[in-house]
Motif scaffolding. Structure first.
Motif, PDB file in Angstrom:
ATOM      1  N   LYS A  20      31.409  39.312  48.434  1.00  0.00           N
ATOM      2  CA  LYS A  20      31.730  39.769  49.533  1.00  0.00           C
ATOM      3  C   LYS A  20      32.642  41.175  49.650  1.00  0.00           C
ATOM      4  CE  LYS A  20      36.041  38.410  52.235  1.00  0.00           C
ATOM      5  NZ  LYS A  20      37.332  37.504  52.197  1.00  0.00           N
ATOM      6  N   PHE A  21      33.201  41.474  48.653  1.00  0.00           N
ATOM      7  CA  PHE A  21      33.919  42.996  48.505  1.00  0.00           C
ATOM      8  C   PHE A  21      32.959  43.869  48.082  1.00  0.00           C
ATOM      9  CE2 PHE A  21      37.932  40.662  48.744  1.00  0.00           C
ATOM     10  CZ  PHE A  21      38.852  41.643  49.143  1.00  0.00           C
ATOM     11  N   PHE A  22      31.843  43.543  47.255  1.00  0.00           N
ATOM     12  CA  PHE A  22      30.739  44.420  47.171  1.00  0.00           C
ATOM     13  C   PHE A  22      29.916  44.800  48.341  1.00  0.00           C
ATOM     14  CE2 PHE A  22      26.459  45.536  45.684  1.00  0.00           C
ATOM     15  CZ  PHE A  22      26.606  46.692  45.027  1.00  0.00           C
ATOM     16  N   ASP A  23      29.632  43.851  49.230  1.00  0.00           N
ATOM     17  CA  ASP A  23      28.929  44.087  50.436  1.00  0.00           C
ATOM     18  C   ASP A  23      29.800  44.990  51.344  1.00  0.00           C
ATOM     19  OD1 ASP A  23      26.789  42.783  49.385  1.00  0.00           O
ATOM     20  OD2 ASP A  23      27.319  40.871  50.388  1.00  0.00           O
ATOM     21  N   LEU A  24      31.190  44.524  51.678  1.00  0.00           N
ATOM     22  CA  LEU A  24      31.871  45.409  52.341  1.00  0.00           C
ATOM     23  C   LEU A  24      31.974  46.776  51.958  1.00  0.00           C
ATOM     24  CD1 LEU A  24      33.708  45.185  54.939  1.00  0.00           C
ATOM     25  CD2 LEU A  24      35.627  44.568  53.382  1.00  0.00           C
ATOM     26  N   ALA A  25      32.297  46.876  50.760  1.00  0.00           N
ATOM     27  CA  ALA A  25      32.329  48.506  50.026  1.00  0.00           C
ATOM     28  C   ALA A  25      30.750  49.161  50.300  1.00  0.00           C
ATOM     29  CB  ALA A  25      32.667  48.343  48.812  1.00  0.00           C
ATOM     30  N   SER A  26      29.902  48.525  50.188  1.00  0.00           N
ATOM     31  CA  SER A  26      28.546  49.198  50.443  1.00  0.00           C
ATOM     32  C   SER A  26      28.413  49.841  51.590  1.00  0.00           C
ATOM     33  CB  SER A  26      27.403  48.416  49.807  1.00  0.00           C
ATOM     34  OG  SER A  26      27.535  47.197  50.838  1.00  0.00           O
ATOM     35  N   SER A  27      29.116  49.373  52.638  1.00  0.00           N
ATOM     36  CA  SER A  27      28.891  50.030  54.042  1.00  0.00           C
ATOM     37  C   SER A  27      29.927  51.047  54.421  1.00  0.00           C
ATOM     38  CB  SER A  27      29.102  48.557  55.206  1.00  0.00           C
ATOM     39  OG  SER A  27      30.450  48.286  54.969  1.00  0.00           O
ATOM     40  N   MET A  28      30.584  51.279  53.525  1.00  0.00           N
ATOM     41  CA  MET A  28      31.913  52.571  53.676  1.00  0.00           C
ATOM     42  C   MET A  28      31.478  53.671  52.917  1.00  0.00           C
ATOM     43  SD  MET A  28      34.823  49.837  53.399  1.00  0.00           S
ATOM     44  CE  MET A  28      36.334  50.944  53.623  1.00  0.00           C
ATOM     45  N   LEU A  34      35.141  49.541  41.486  1.00  0.00           N
ATOM     46  CA  LEU A  34      35.587  49.021  40.324  1.00  0.00           C
ATOM     47  C   LEU A  34      35.289  47.677  40.295  1.00  0.00           C
ATOM     48  CD1 LEU A  34      38.817  50.999  39.820  1.00  0.00           C
ATOM     49  CD2 LEU A  34      36.751  51.571  39.063  1.00  0.00           C
ATOM     50  N   GLY A  35      34.263  47.187  41.003  1.00  0.00           N
ATOM     51  CA  GLY A  35      34.025  45.741  41.374  1.00  0.00           C
ATOM     52  C   GLY A  35      33.074  45.058  40.794  1.00  0.00           C
ATOM     53  N   VAL A 348      38.049  43.436  42.764  1.00  0.00           N
ATOM     54  CA  VAL A 348      38.005  42.164  43.061  1.00  0.00           C
ATOM     55  C   VAL A 348      39.042  41.215  43.031  1.00  0.00           C
ATOM     56  CG1 VAL A 348      36.733  39.962  42.599  1.00  0.00           C
ATOM     57  CG2 VAL A 348      35.715  42.139  42.158  1.00  0.00           C
ATOM     58  N   PRO A 349      39.534  40.706  44.180  1.00  0.00           N
ATOM     59  CA  PRO A 349      40.758  40.047  43.966  1.00  0.00           C
ATOM     60  C   PRO A 349      40.844  38.862  42.930  1.00  0.00           C
ATOM     61  CG  PRO A 349      39.555  39.268  45.981  1.00  0.00           C
ATOM     62  CD  PRO A 349      38.817  40.439  45.538  1.00  0.00           C
ATOM     63  N   GLY A 350      41.939  38.703  42.077  1.00  0.00           N
ATOM     64  CA  GLY A 350      41.777  37.802  41.207  1.00  0.00           C
ATOM     65  C   GLY A 350      41.776  36.347  41.459  1.00  0.00           C
ATOM     66  N   GLY A 359      47.350  36.942  42.025  1.00  0.00           N
ATOM     67  CA  GLY A 359      48.397  37.938  41.568  1.00  0.00           C
ATOM     68  C   GLY A 359      47.969  38.968  40.947  1.00  0.00           C
ATOM     69  N   HIS A 360      46.439  38.998  40.643  1.00  0.00           N
ATOM     70  CA  HIS A 360      45.839  39.762  39.795  1.00  0.00           C
ATOM     71  C   HIS A 360      44.612  40.349  40.355  1.00  0.00           C
ATOM     72  CE1 HIS A 360      47.897  38.869  36.077  1.00  0.00           C
ATOM     73  NE2 HIS A 360      48.151  37.657  36.418  1.00  0.00           N
ATOM     74  N   ILE A 361      43.947  41.613  40.180  1.00  0.00           N
ATOM     75  CA  ILE A 361      42.734  42.216  40.515  1.00  0.00           C
ATOM     76  C   ILE A 361      41.967  42.412  39.352  1.00  0.00           C
ATOM     77  CG2 ILE A 361      43.549  42.994  42.791  1.00  0.00           C
ATOM     78  CD1 ILE A 361      43.906  45.772  41.280  1.00  0.00           C
ATOM     79  N   ARG A 362      40.832  42.521  39.388  1.00  0.00           N
ATOM     80  CA  ARG A 362      39.935  42.831  38.324  1.00  0.00           C
ATOM     81  C   ARG A 362      39.265  44.135  38.650  1.00  0.00           C
ATOM     82  NH1 ARG A 362      33.860  40.546  37.135  1.00  0.00           N
ATOM     83  NH2 ARG A 362      33.366  42.217  38.656  1.00  0.00           N
ATOM     84  N   CYS A 363      39.462  44.972  37.672  1.00  0.00           N
ATOM     85  CA  CYS A 363      38.690  46.322  37.954  1.00  0.00           C
ATOM     86  C   CYS A 363      37.763  46.574  36.840  1.00  0.00           C
ATOM     87  CB  CYS A 363      39.907  47.488  37.702  1.00  0.00           C
ATOM     88  SG  CYS A 363      41.240  47.209  38.780  1.00  0.00           S
ATOM     89  N   SER A 364      36.815  46.991  37.035  1.00  0.00           N
ATOM     90  CA  SER A 364      35.621  47.108  36.107  1.00  0.00           C
ATOM     91  C   SER A 364      35.815  48.794  35.704  1.00  0.00           C
ATOM     92  CB  SER A 364      34.228  46.889  36.346  1.00  0.00           C
ATOM     93  OG  SER A 364      33.189  47.694  35.567  1.00  0.00           O
ATOM     94  N   TYR A 365      36.127  48.889  34.445  1.00  0.00           N
ATOM     95  CA  TYR A 365      36.003  50.334  33.905  1.00  0.00           C
ATOM     96  C   TYR A 365      34.677  50.829  33.355  1.00  0.00           C
ATOM     97  CZ  TYR A 365      37.382  48.169  29.598  1.00  0.00           C
ATOM     98  OH  TYR A 365      37.772  47.307  28.607  1.00  0.00           O
TER      99      TYR A 365
END
Length: 387
Positions: A20-28, A34-35, A348-350, A359-365
């Motif tokens: 969901k968040f990846f698709d949203l980000a790909s249009s911006m 970091l998803g 990505v929301p945790g 209460g967390h978010i996932r960030c890929s480094y």
């Protein structure tokens, strides 16, 4: 929206929160993502070249259902050499279309409708849905930042019932990066053995262990005969798009999985299998360079998150940070959405990773240091804006 042609199981499950968040980000525009959990390296050239060479030699037919025997033999040698987990390549190793298919095969071949499967959470988003799709009941075993997102024997014992069939583990963990020590896993194994549970051990990030060596679950005393080991080539060898994984298990379980695999998939991609063969034989040096780069990025990113006020445990493996955003007063989903629109940072929301992820978010480094530096600056600006 529902449709009367869809099964009830499909109707009940939710789409992937990551997608969901990846698709949203790909249009911006001007997005720092970091998803998505994917190496930022191209597959090493020698692996690509081996695959191309197989095409040039006309190696384009089906392979054996379980995969090319030569590759299964190499997987067996690799696992024994690196993680002390020997498997019979003829009867206990199946090459799959990614580790995702391996997890699906493991679930479908061993879980009956109504059986409960313990899922240690936060966990990868597909685990619980795959249990549900076959009529099983996923049971959350939540962990928390207070103990580094490690699961304990007591937590498992509290959730075992007479319907519990097995437990799904993933260490190093996605999304937290948590690693379990041999002593900690042995304590967990005692409870598992006591209740005669099957273990589904997703070890796709095994090579990405930064502090000490990875401890493989089937290498523990009493675990091999009850463990389905899941792994693949996507992460360690930067082969995500190749969709190639493998699953190892005692021969009777492997035979059951092979029945499903031969009807659903026939076999994994032939050219990908030849690439994987080269990866296991000659891919270690580049893999180690990649892992060392991730270690450096982890050190920078986690310390930087702490510097700007986000509590974050230090991941021992994989390539994810899982900082707490509880101090902001926002939910995980709200934080991720506001951050995306305000600063063009995709995380990505945790909560999509299950109980304990809120209460967390996932960030890929798994991105460049320069991108990580810019990401930290933008997150810092966002935190100051919402104070």
């Amino acid at each position: 929206m529902t449709n009367h042609y869809l099964s009830e199981a499909v109707e009940r499950i939710q789409p992937s929160g990551i997608r969901k968040f990846f698709d949203l980000a790909s249009s911006m525009d001007n997005i720092i993502s970091l998803g998505v959990g994917e190496p930022d390296y191209a597959t090493p050239w020698n692996i690509r070249e081996a695959s191309i060479a197989s095409l040039e030699r006309g190696m384009t037919s089906y392979t054996a259902n379980a995969g090319i025997l030569e590759l299964r033999e190499e997987i067996s040698r690799y696992l024994n050499r690196e993680f002390h987990t020997p498997y019979d390549p003829e009867n206990e190793v199946i090459v799959t279309a990614g580790a995702s298919e391996a997890i699906d095969l493991a679930m479908r071949s061993t879980v009956n409708p109504g059986d409960e499967v313990l899922v240690v959470e936060p966990s990868f988003v597909s685990y619980a849905p795959l249990v549900s799709l076959i009529g099983g009941v996923p049971v959350s075993v939540p962990t928390s930042i207070e103990n580094g997102f490690k699961v304990t024997a007591d937590q498992i014992a509290e959730r075992v019932t007479d319907r519990t069939r097995g437990i799904l583990l993933c260490f190093p963990n996605n999304p937290t990066g948590t690693v379990m020590t041999k002593e900690e896993l042995e304590q967990v194994a005692t409870v598992i053995e006591k209740h005669d549970l099957i273990v589904y051990s997703d070890e796709i990030y095994a090579e990405m262990t930064y502090d000490g060596r990875h401890v493989s679950v089937p290498a523990l005393k009493g675990m091999r005969e009850r463990t389905v080991l899941i792994s693949g080539f996507s992460k360690a060898f930067a082969m995500t798009g190749w969709r190639l994984g493998y699953v190892c298990a005692p021969a009777p379980i492997a035979a059951g999985m092979l029945k499903i695999h031969q009807y659903a998939m026939m076999c994994a991609s032939t050219m990908a299998q030849y690439g994987a063969l080269e990866a296991l034989r000659n891919g270690k040096d580049e893999m180690l360079e990649m892992v060392e780069s991730y270690r450096q990025r982890r050190n920078f990113f986690v310390s930087s998150l702490k510097d700007i006020g986000l509590d974050c445990h230090t991941p021992g493996g994989a390539f994810y940070a899982f900082p707490s955003i509880k101090s902001t007063g926002l939910s995980s989903e709200s934080f991720a959405e506001k951050l995306l629109f305000a600063e063009r940072i995709a995380v990505v929301p945790g909560n999509v990773f299950g109980e304990g992820g809120e209460g967390h978010i996932r960030c890929s480094y798994a991105t460049s240091l320069s991108q990580l530096e810019e990401a930290v600056d933008r997150i810092d600006s966002f935190l100051k804006e919402i104070k």
